[in-house]
Design a protein around this motif. Structure first.
Motif, short mmCIF file in Angstrom:
data_model
loop_
_atom_site.label_atom_id
_atom_site.label_comp_id
_atom_site.label_asym_id
_atom_site.label_seq_id
_atom_site.Cartn_x
_atom_site.Cartn_y
_atom_site.Cartn_z
N PHE A 66 31.22 30.00 35.02
CA PHE A 66 31.35 30.70 33.71
C PHE A 66 32.07 31.87 33.54
N ILE A 67 32.77 32.11 32.43
CA ILE A 67 33.72 33.22 32.12
C ILE A 67 33.21 33.89 30.82
N GLY A 68 33.01 35.07 31.03
CA GLY A 68 32.72 36.03 30.03
C GLY A 68 33.82 36.91 29.49
N LEU A 69 34.29 36.85 28.13
CA LEU A 69 35.20 37.59 27.52
C LEU A 69 34.67 38.45 26.41
N ASP A 70 35.36 39.47 26.45
CA ASP A 70 35.37 40.49 25.20
C ASP A 70 36.88 40.88 24.93
N GLY A 71 37.22 40.15 23.92
CA GLY A 71 38.47 40.11 23.64
C GLY A 71 39.49 39.71 24.90
N THR A 72 40.43 40.59 25.14
CA THR A 72 41.43 40.13 26.16
C THR A 72 40.76 40.45 27.48
N LYS A 73 39.39 41.10 27.59
CA LYS A 73 38.96 41.60 28.78
C LYS A 73 38.09 40.51 29.42
N ILE A 74 38.11 40.08 30.79
CA ILE A 74 37.24 39.32 31.43
C ILE A 74 36.05 40.08 31.92
N GLU A 75 35.03 39.95 31.18
CA GLU A 75 33.91 41.06 31.64
C GLU A 75 33.21 40.08 32.66
N HIS A 103 47.63 38.94 28.08
CA HIS A 103 47.39 40.04 28.40
C HIS A 103 46.05 40.43 28.95
N LEU A 104 45.61 39.72 29.67
CA LEU A 104 44.18 39.63 30.34
C LEU A 104 43.98 40.81 31.14
N GLN A 105 42.77 41.30 30.96
CA GLN A 105 42.48 42.36 31.91
C GLN A 105 40.99 42.22 32.70
N VAL A 106 40.95 42.77 33.64
CA VAL A 106 39.34 42.50 34.38
C VAL A 106 39.25 43.88 35.51
N ASP A 107 37.96 44.27 35.52
CA ASP A 107 37.62 45.09 36.31
C ASP A 107 37.10 44.34 37.28
N VAL A 108 37.35 44.62 38.73
CA VAL A 108 36.66 44.06 39.72
C VAL A 108 36.23 44.90 40.84
N ASN A 109 35.05 44.53 41.75
CA ASN A 109 34.49 45.65 42.56
C ASN A 109 35.51 45.74 43.66
N GLU A 110 35.79 46.75 44.02
CA GLU A 110 36.89 47.07 45.18
C GLU A 110 36.31 46.54 46.34
N GLN A 111 34.80 46.35 46.64
CA GLN A 111 34.51 45.89 47.93
C GLN A 111 34.37 44.50 48.00
N VAL A 145 45.29 44.23 35.25
CA VAL A 145 45.88 43.40 34.24
C VAL A 145 46.87 42.23 34.75
N LEU A 146 46.72 41.24 33.79
CA LEU A 146 47.71 40.08 34.31
C LEU A 146 49.12 40.54 34.01
N GLY A 147 49.93 40.59 35.05
CA GLY A 147 51.29 40.90 35.01
C GLY A 147 52.27 40.04 34.22
N SER A 148 53.25 40.65 33.49
CA SER A 148 54.06 39.65 32.62
C SER A 148 55.13 39.34 33.22
#
Length: 148
Positions: A66-75, A103-111, A145-148
């Motif tokens: 599953f994928i959860g989205l908040d606008g263009t952000k992948i939560e 213009h998707l964005q995502v935060d990911v755990n660095e580890q 962020v997804l590169g253009s």
């Protein structure tokens, strides 16, 4: 029959929580059992209602990711570990791009090396870093962020 991507329905709640749990246990080795339970309770108690969720289902219409989205952000983006490496995550990202734009964005755990590599392979680039996650816990987050 190929897998398909469908909108989340409340009846899928427990399966989505299970996919999340299995995937986190498999990929987030830096979390303790207590950390995992903390985040599981957040998800169980309403976090799923705060995002637009799409599921990939198998030929039996059972959710496998599953994928959860908040606008263009992948939560959130999680795939059942039994289905890792089958393109499910990539298909869900492409679905999000199709419905939300490029213009998707995502935060990911660095580890979480696997997730960092996955997003970079799909063209995401780092635009920032936070020392703590959104709950204030000491798990560094990379902002991509997804590169253009």
């Amino acid at each position: 029959m190929l897998n398909k991507i469908v909108p989340y329905q409340e009846r899928d709640h427990d399966k989505v929580i299970d996919i999340w749990y299995q995937a986190v246990c498999h990929t987030h080795a830096f979390l303790t059992d207590e950390d995992i339970e903390f985040y599981r309770q957040m998800l169980q108690n309403g976090a799923l209602k705060e995002v637009e969720i799409w599921l990939e289902v198998n030929e039996n219409n059972e959710p496998v990711g599953f994928i959860g989205l908040d606008g263009t952000k992948i939560e959130m983006l999680f795939v059942d570990p039994q289905y890792h490496g089958r393109g499910i995550g990539s298909r869900m990202i492409r679905h999000a791009e199709k419905i939300k734009g490029s213009h998707l964005q995502v935060d990911v755990n660095e580890q979480n090396d696997g997730a960092c590599t996955f997003y970079q392979r799909l063209g995401f680039v780092q635009i920032g870093r936070s020392e703590r996650d959104s709950s204030g816990r000491p798990f560094p987050i990379l902002h991509l962020v997804l590169g253009s």
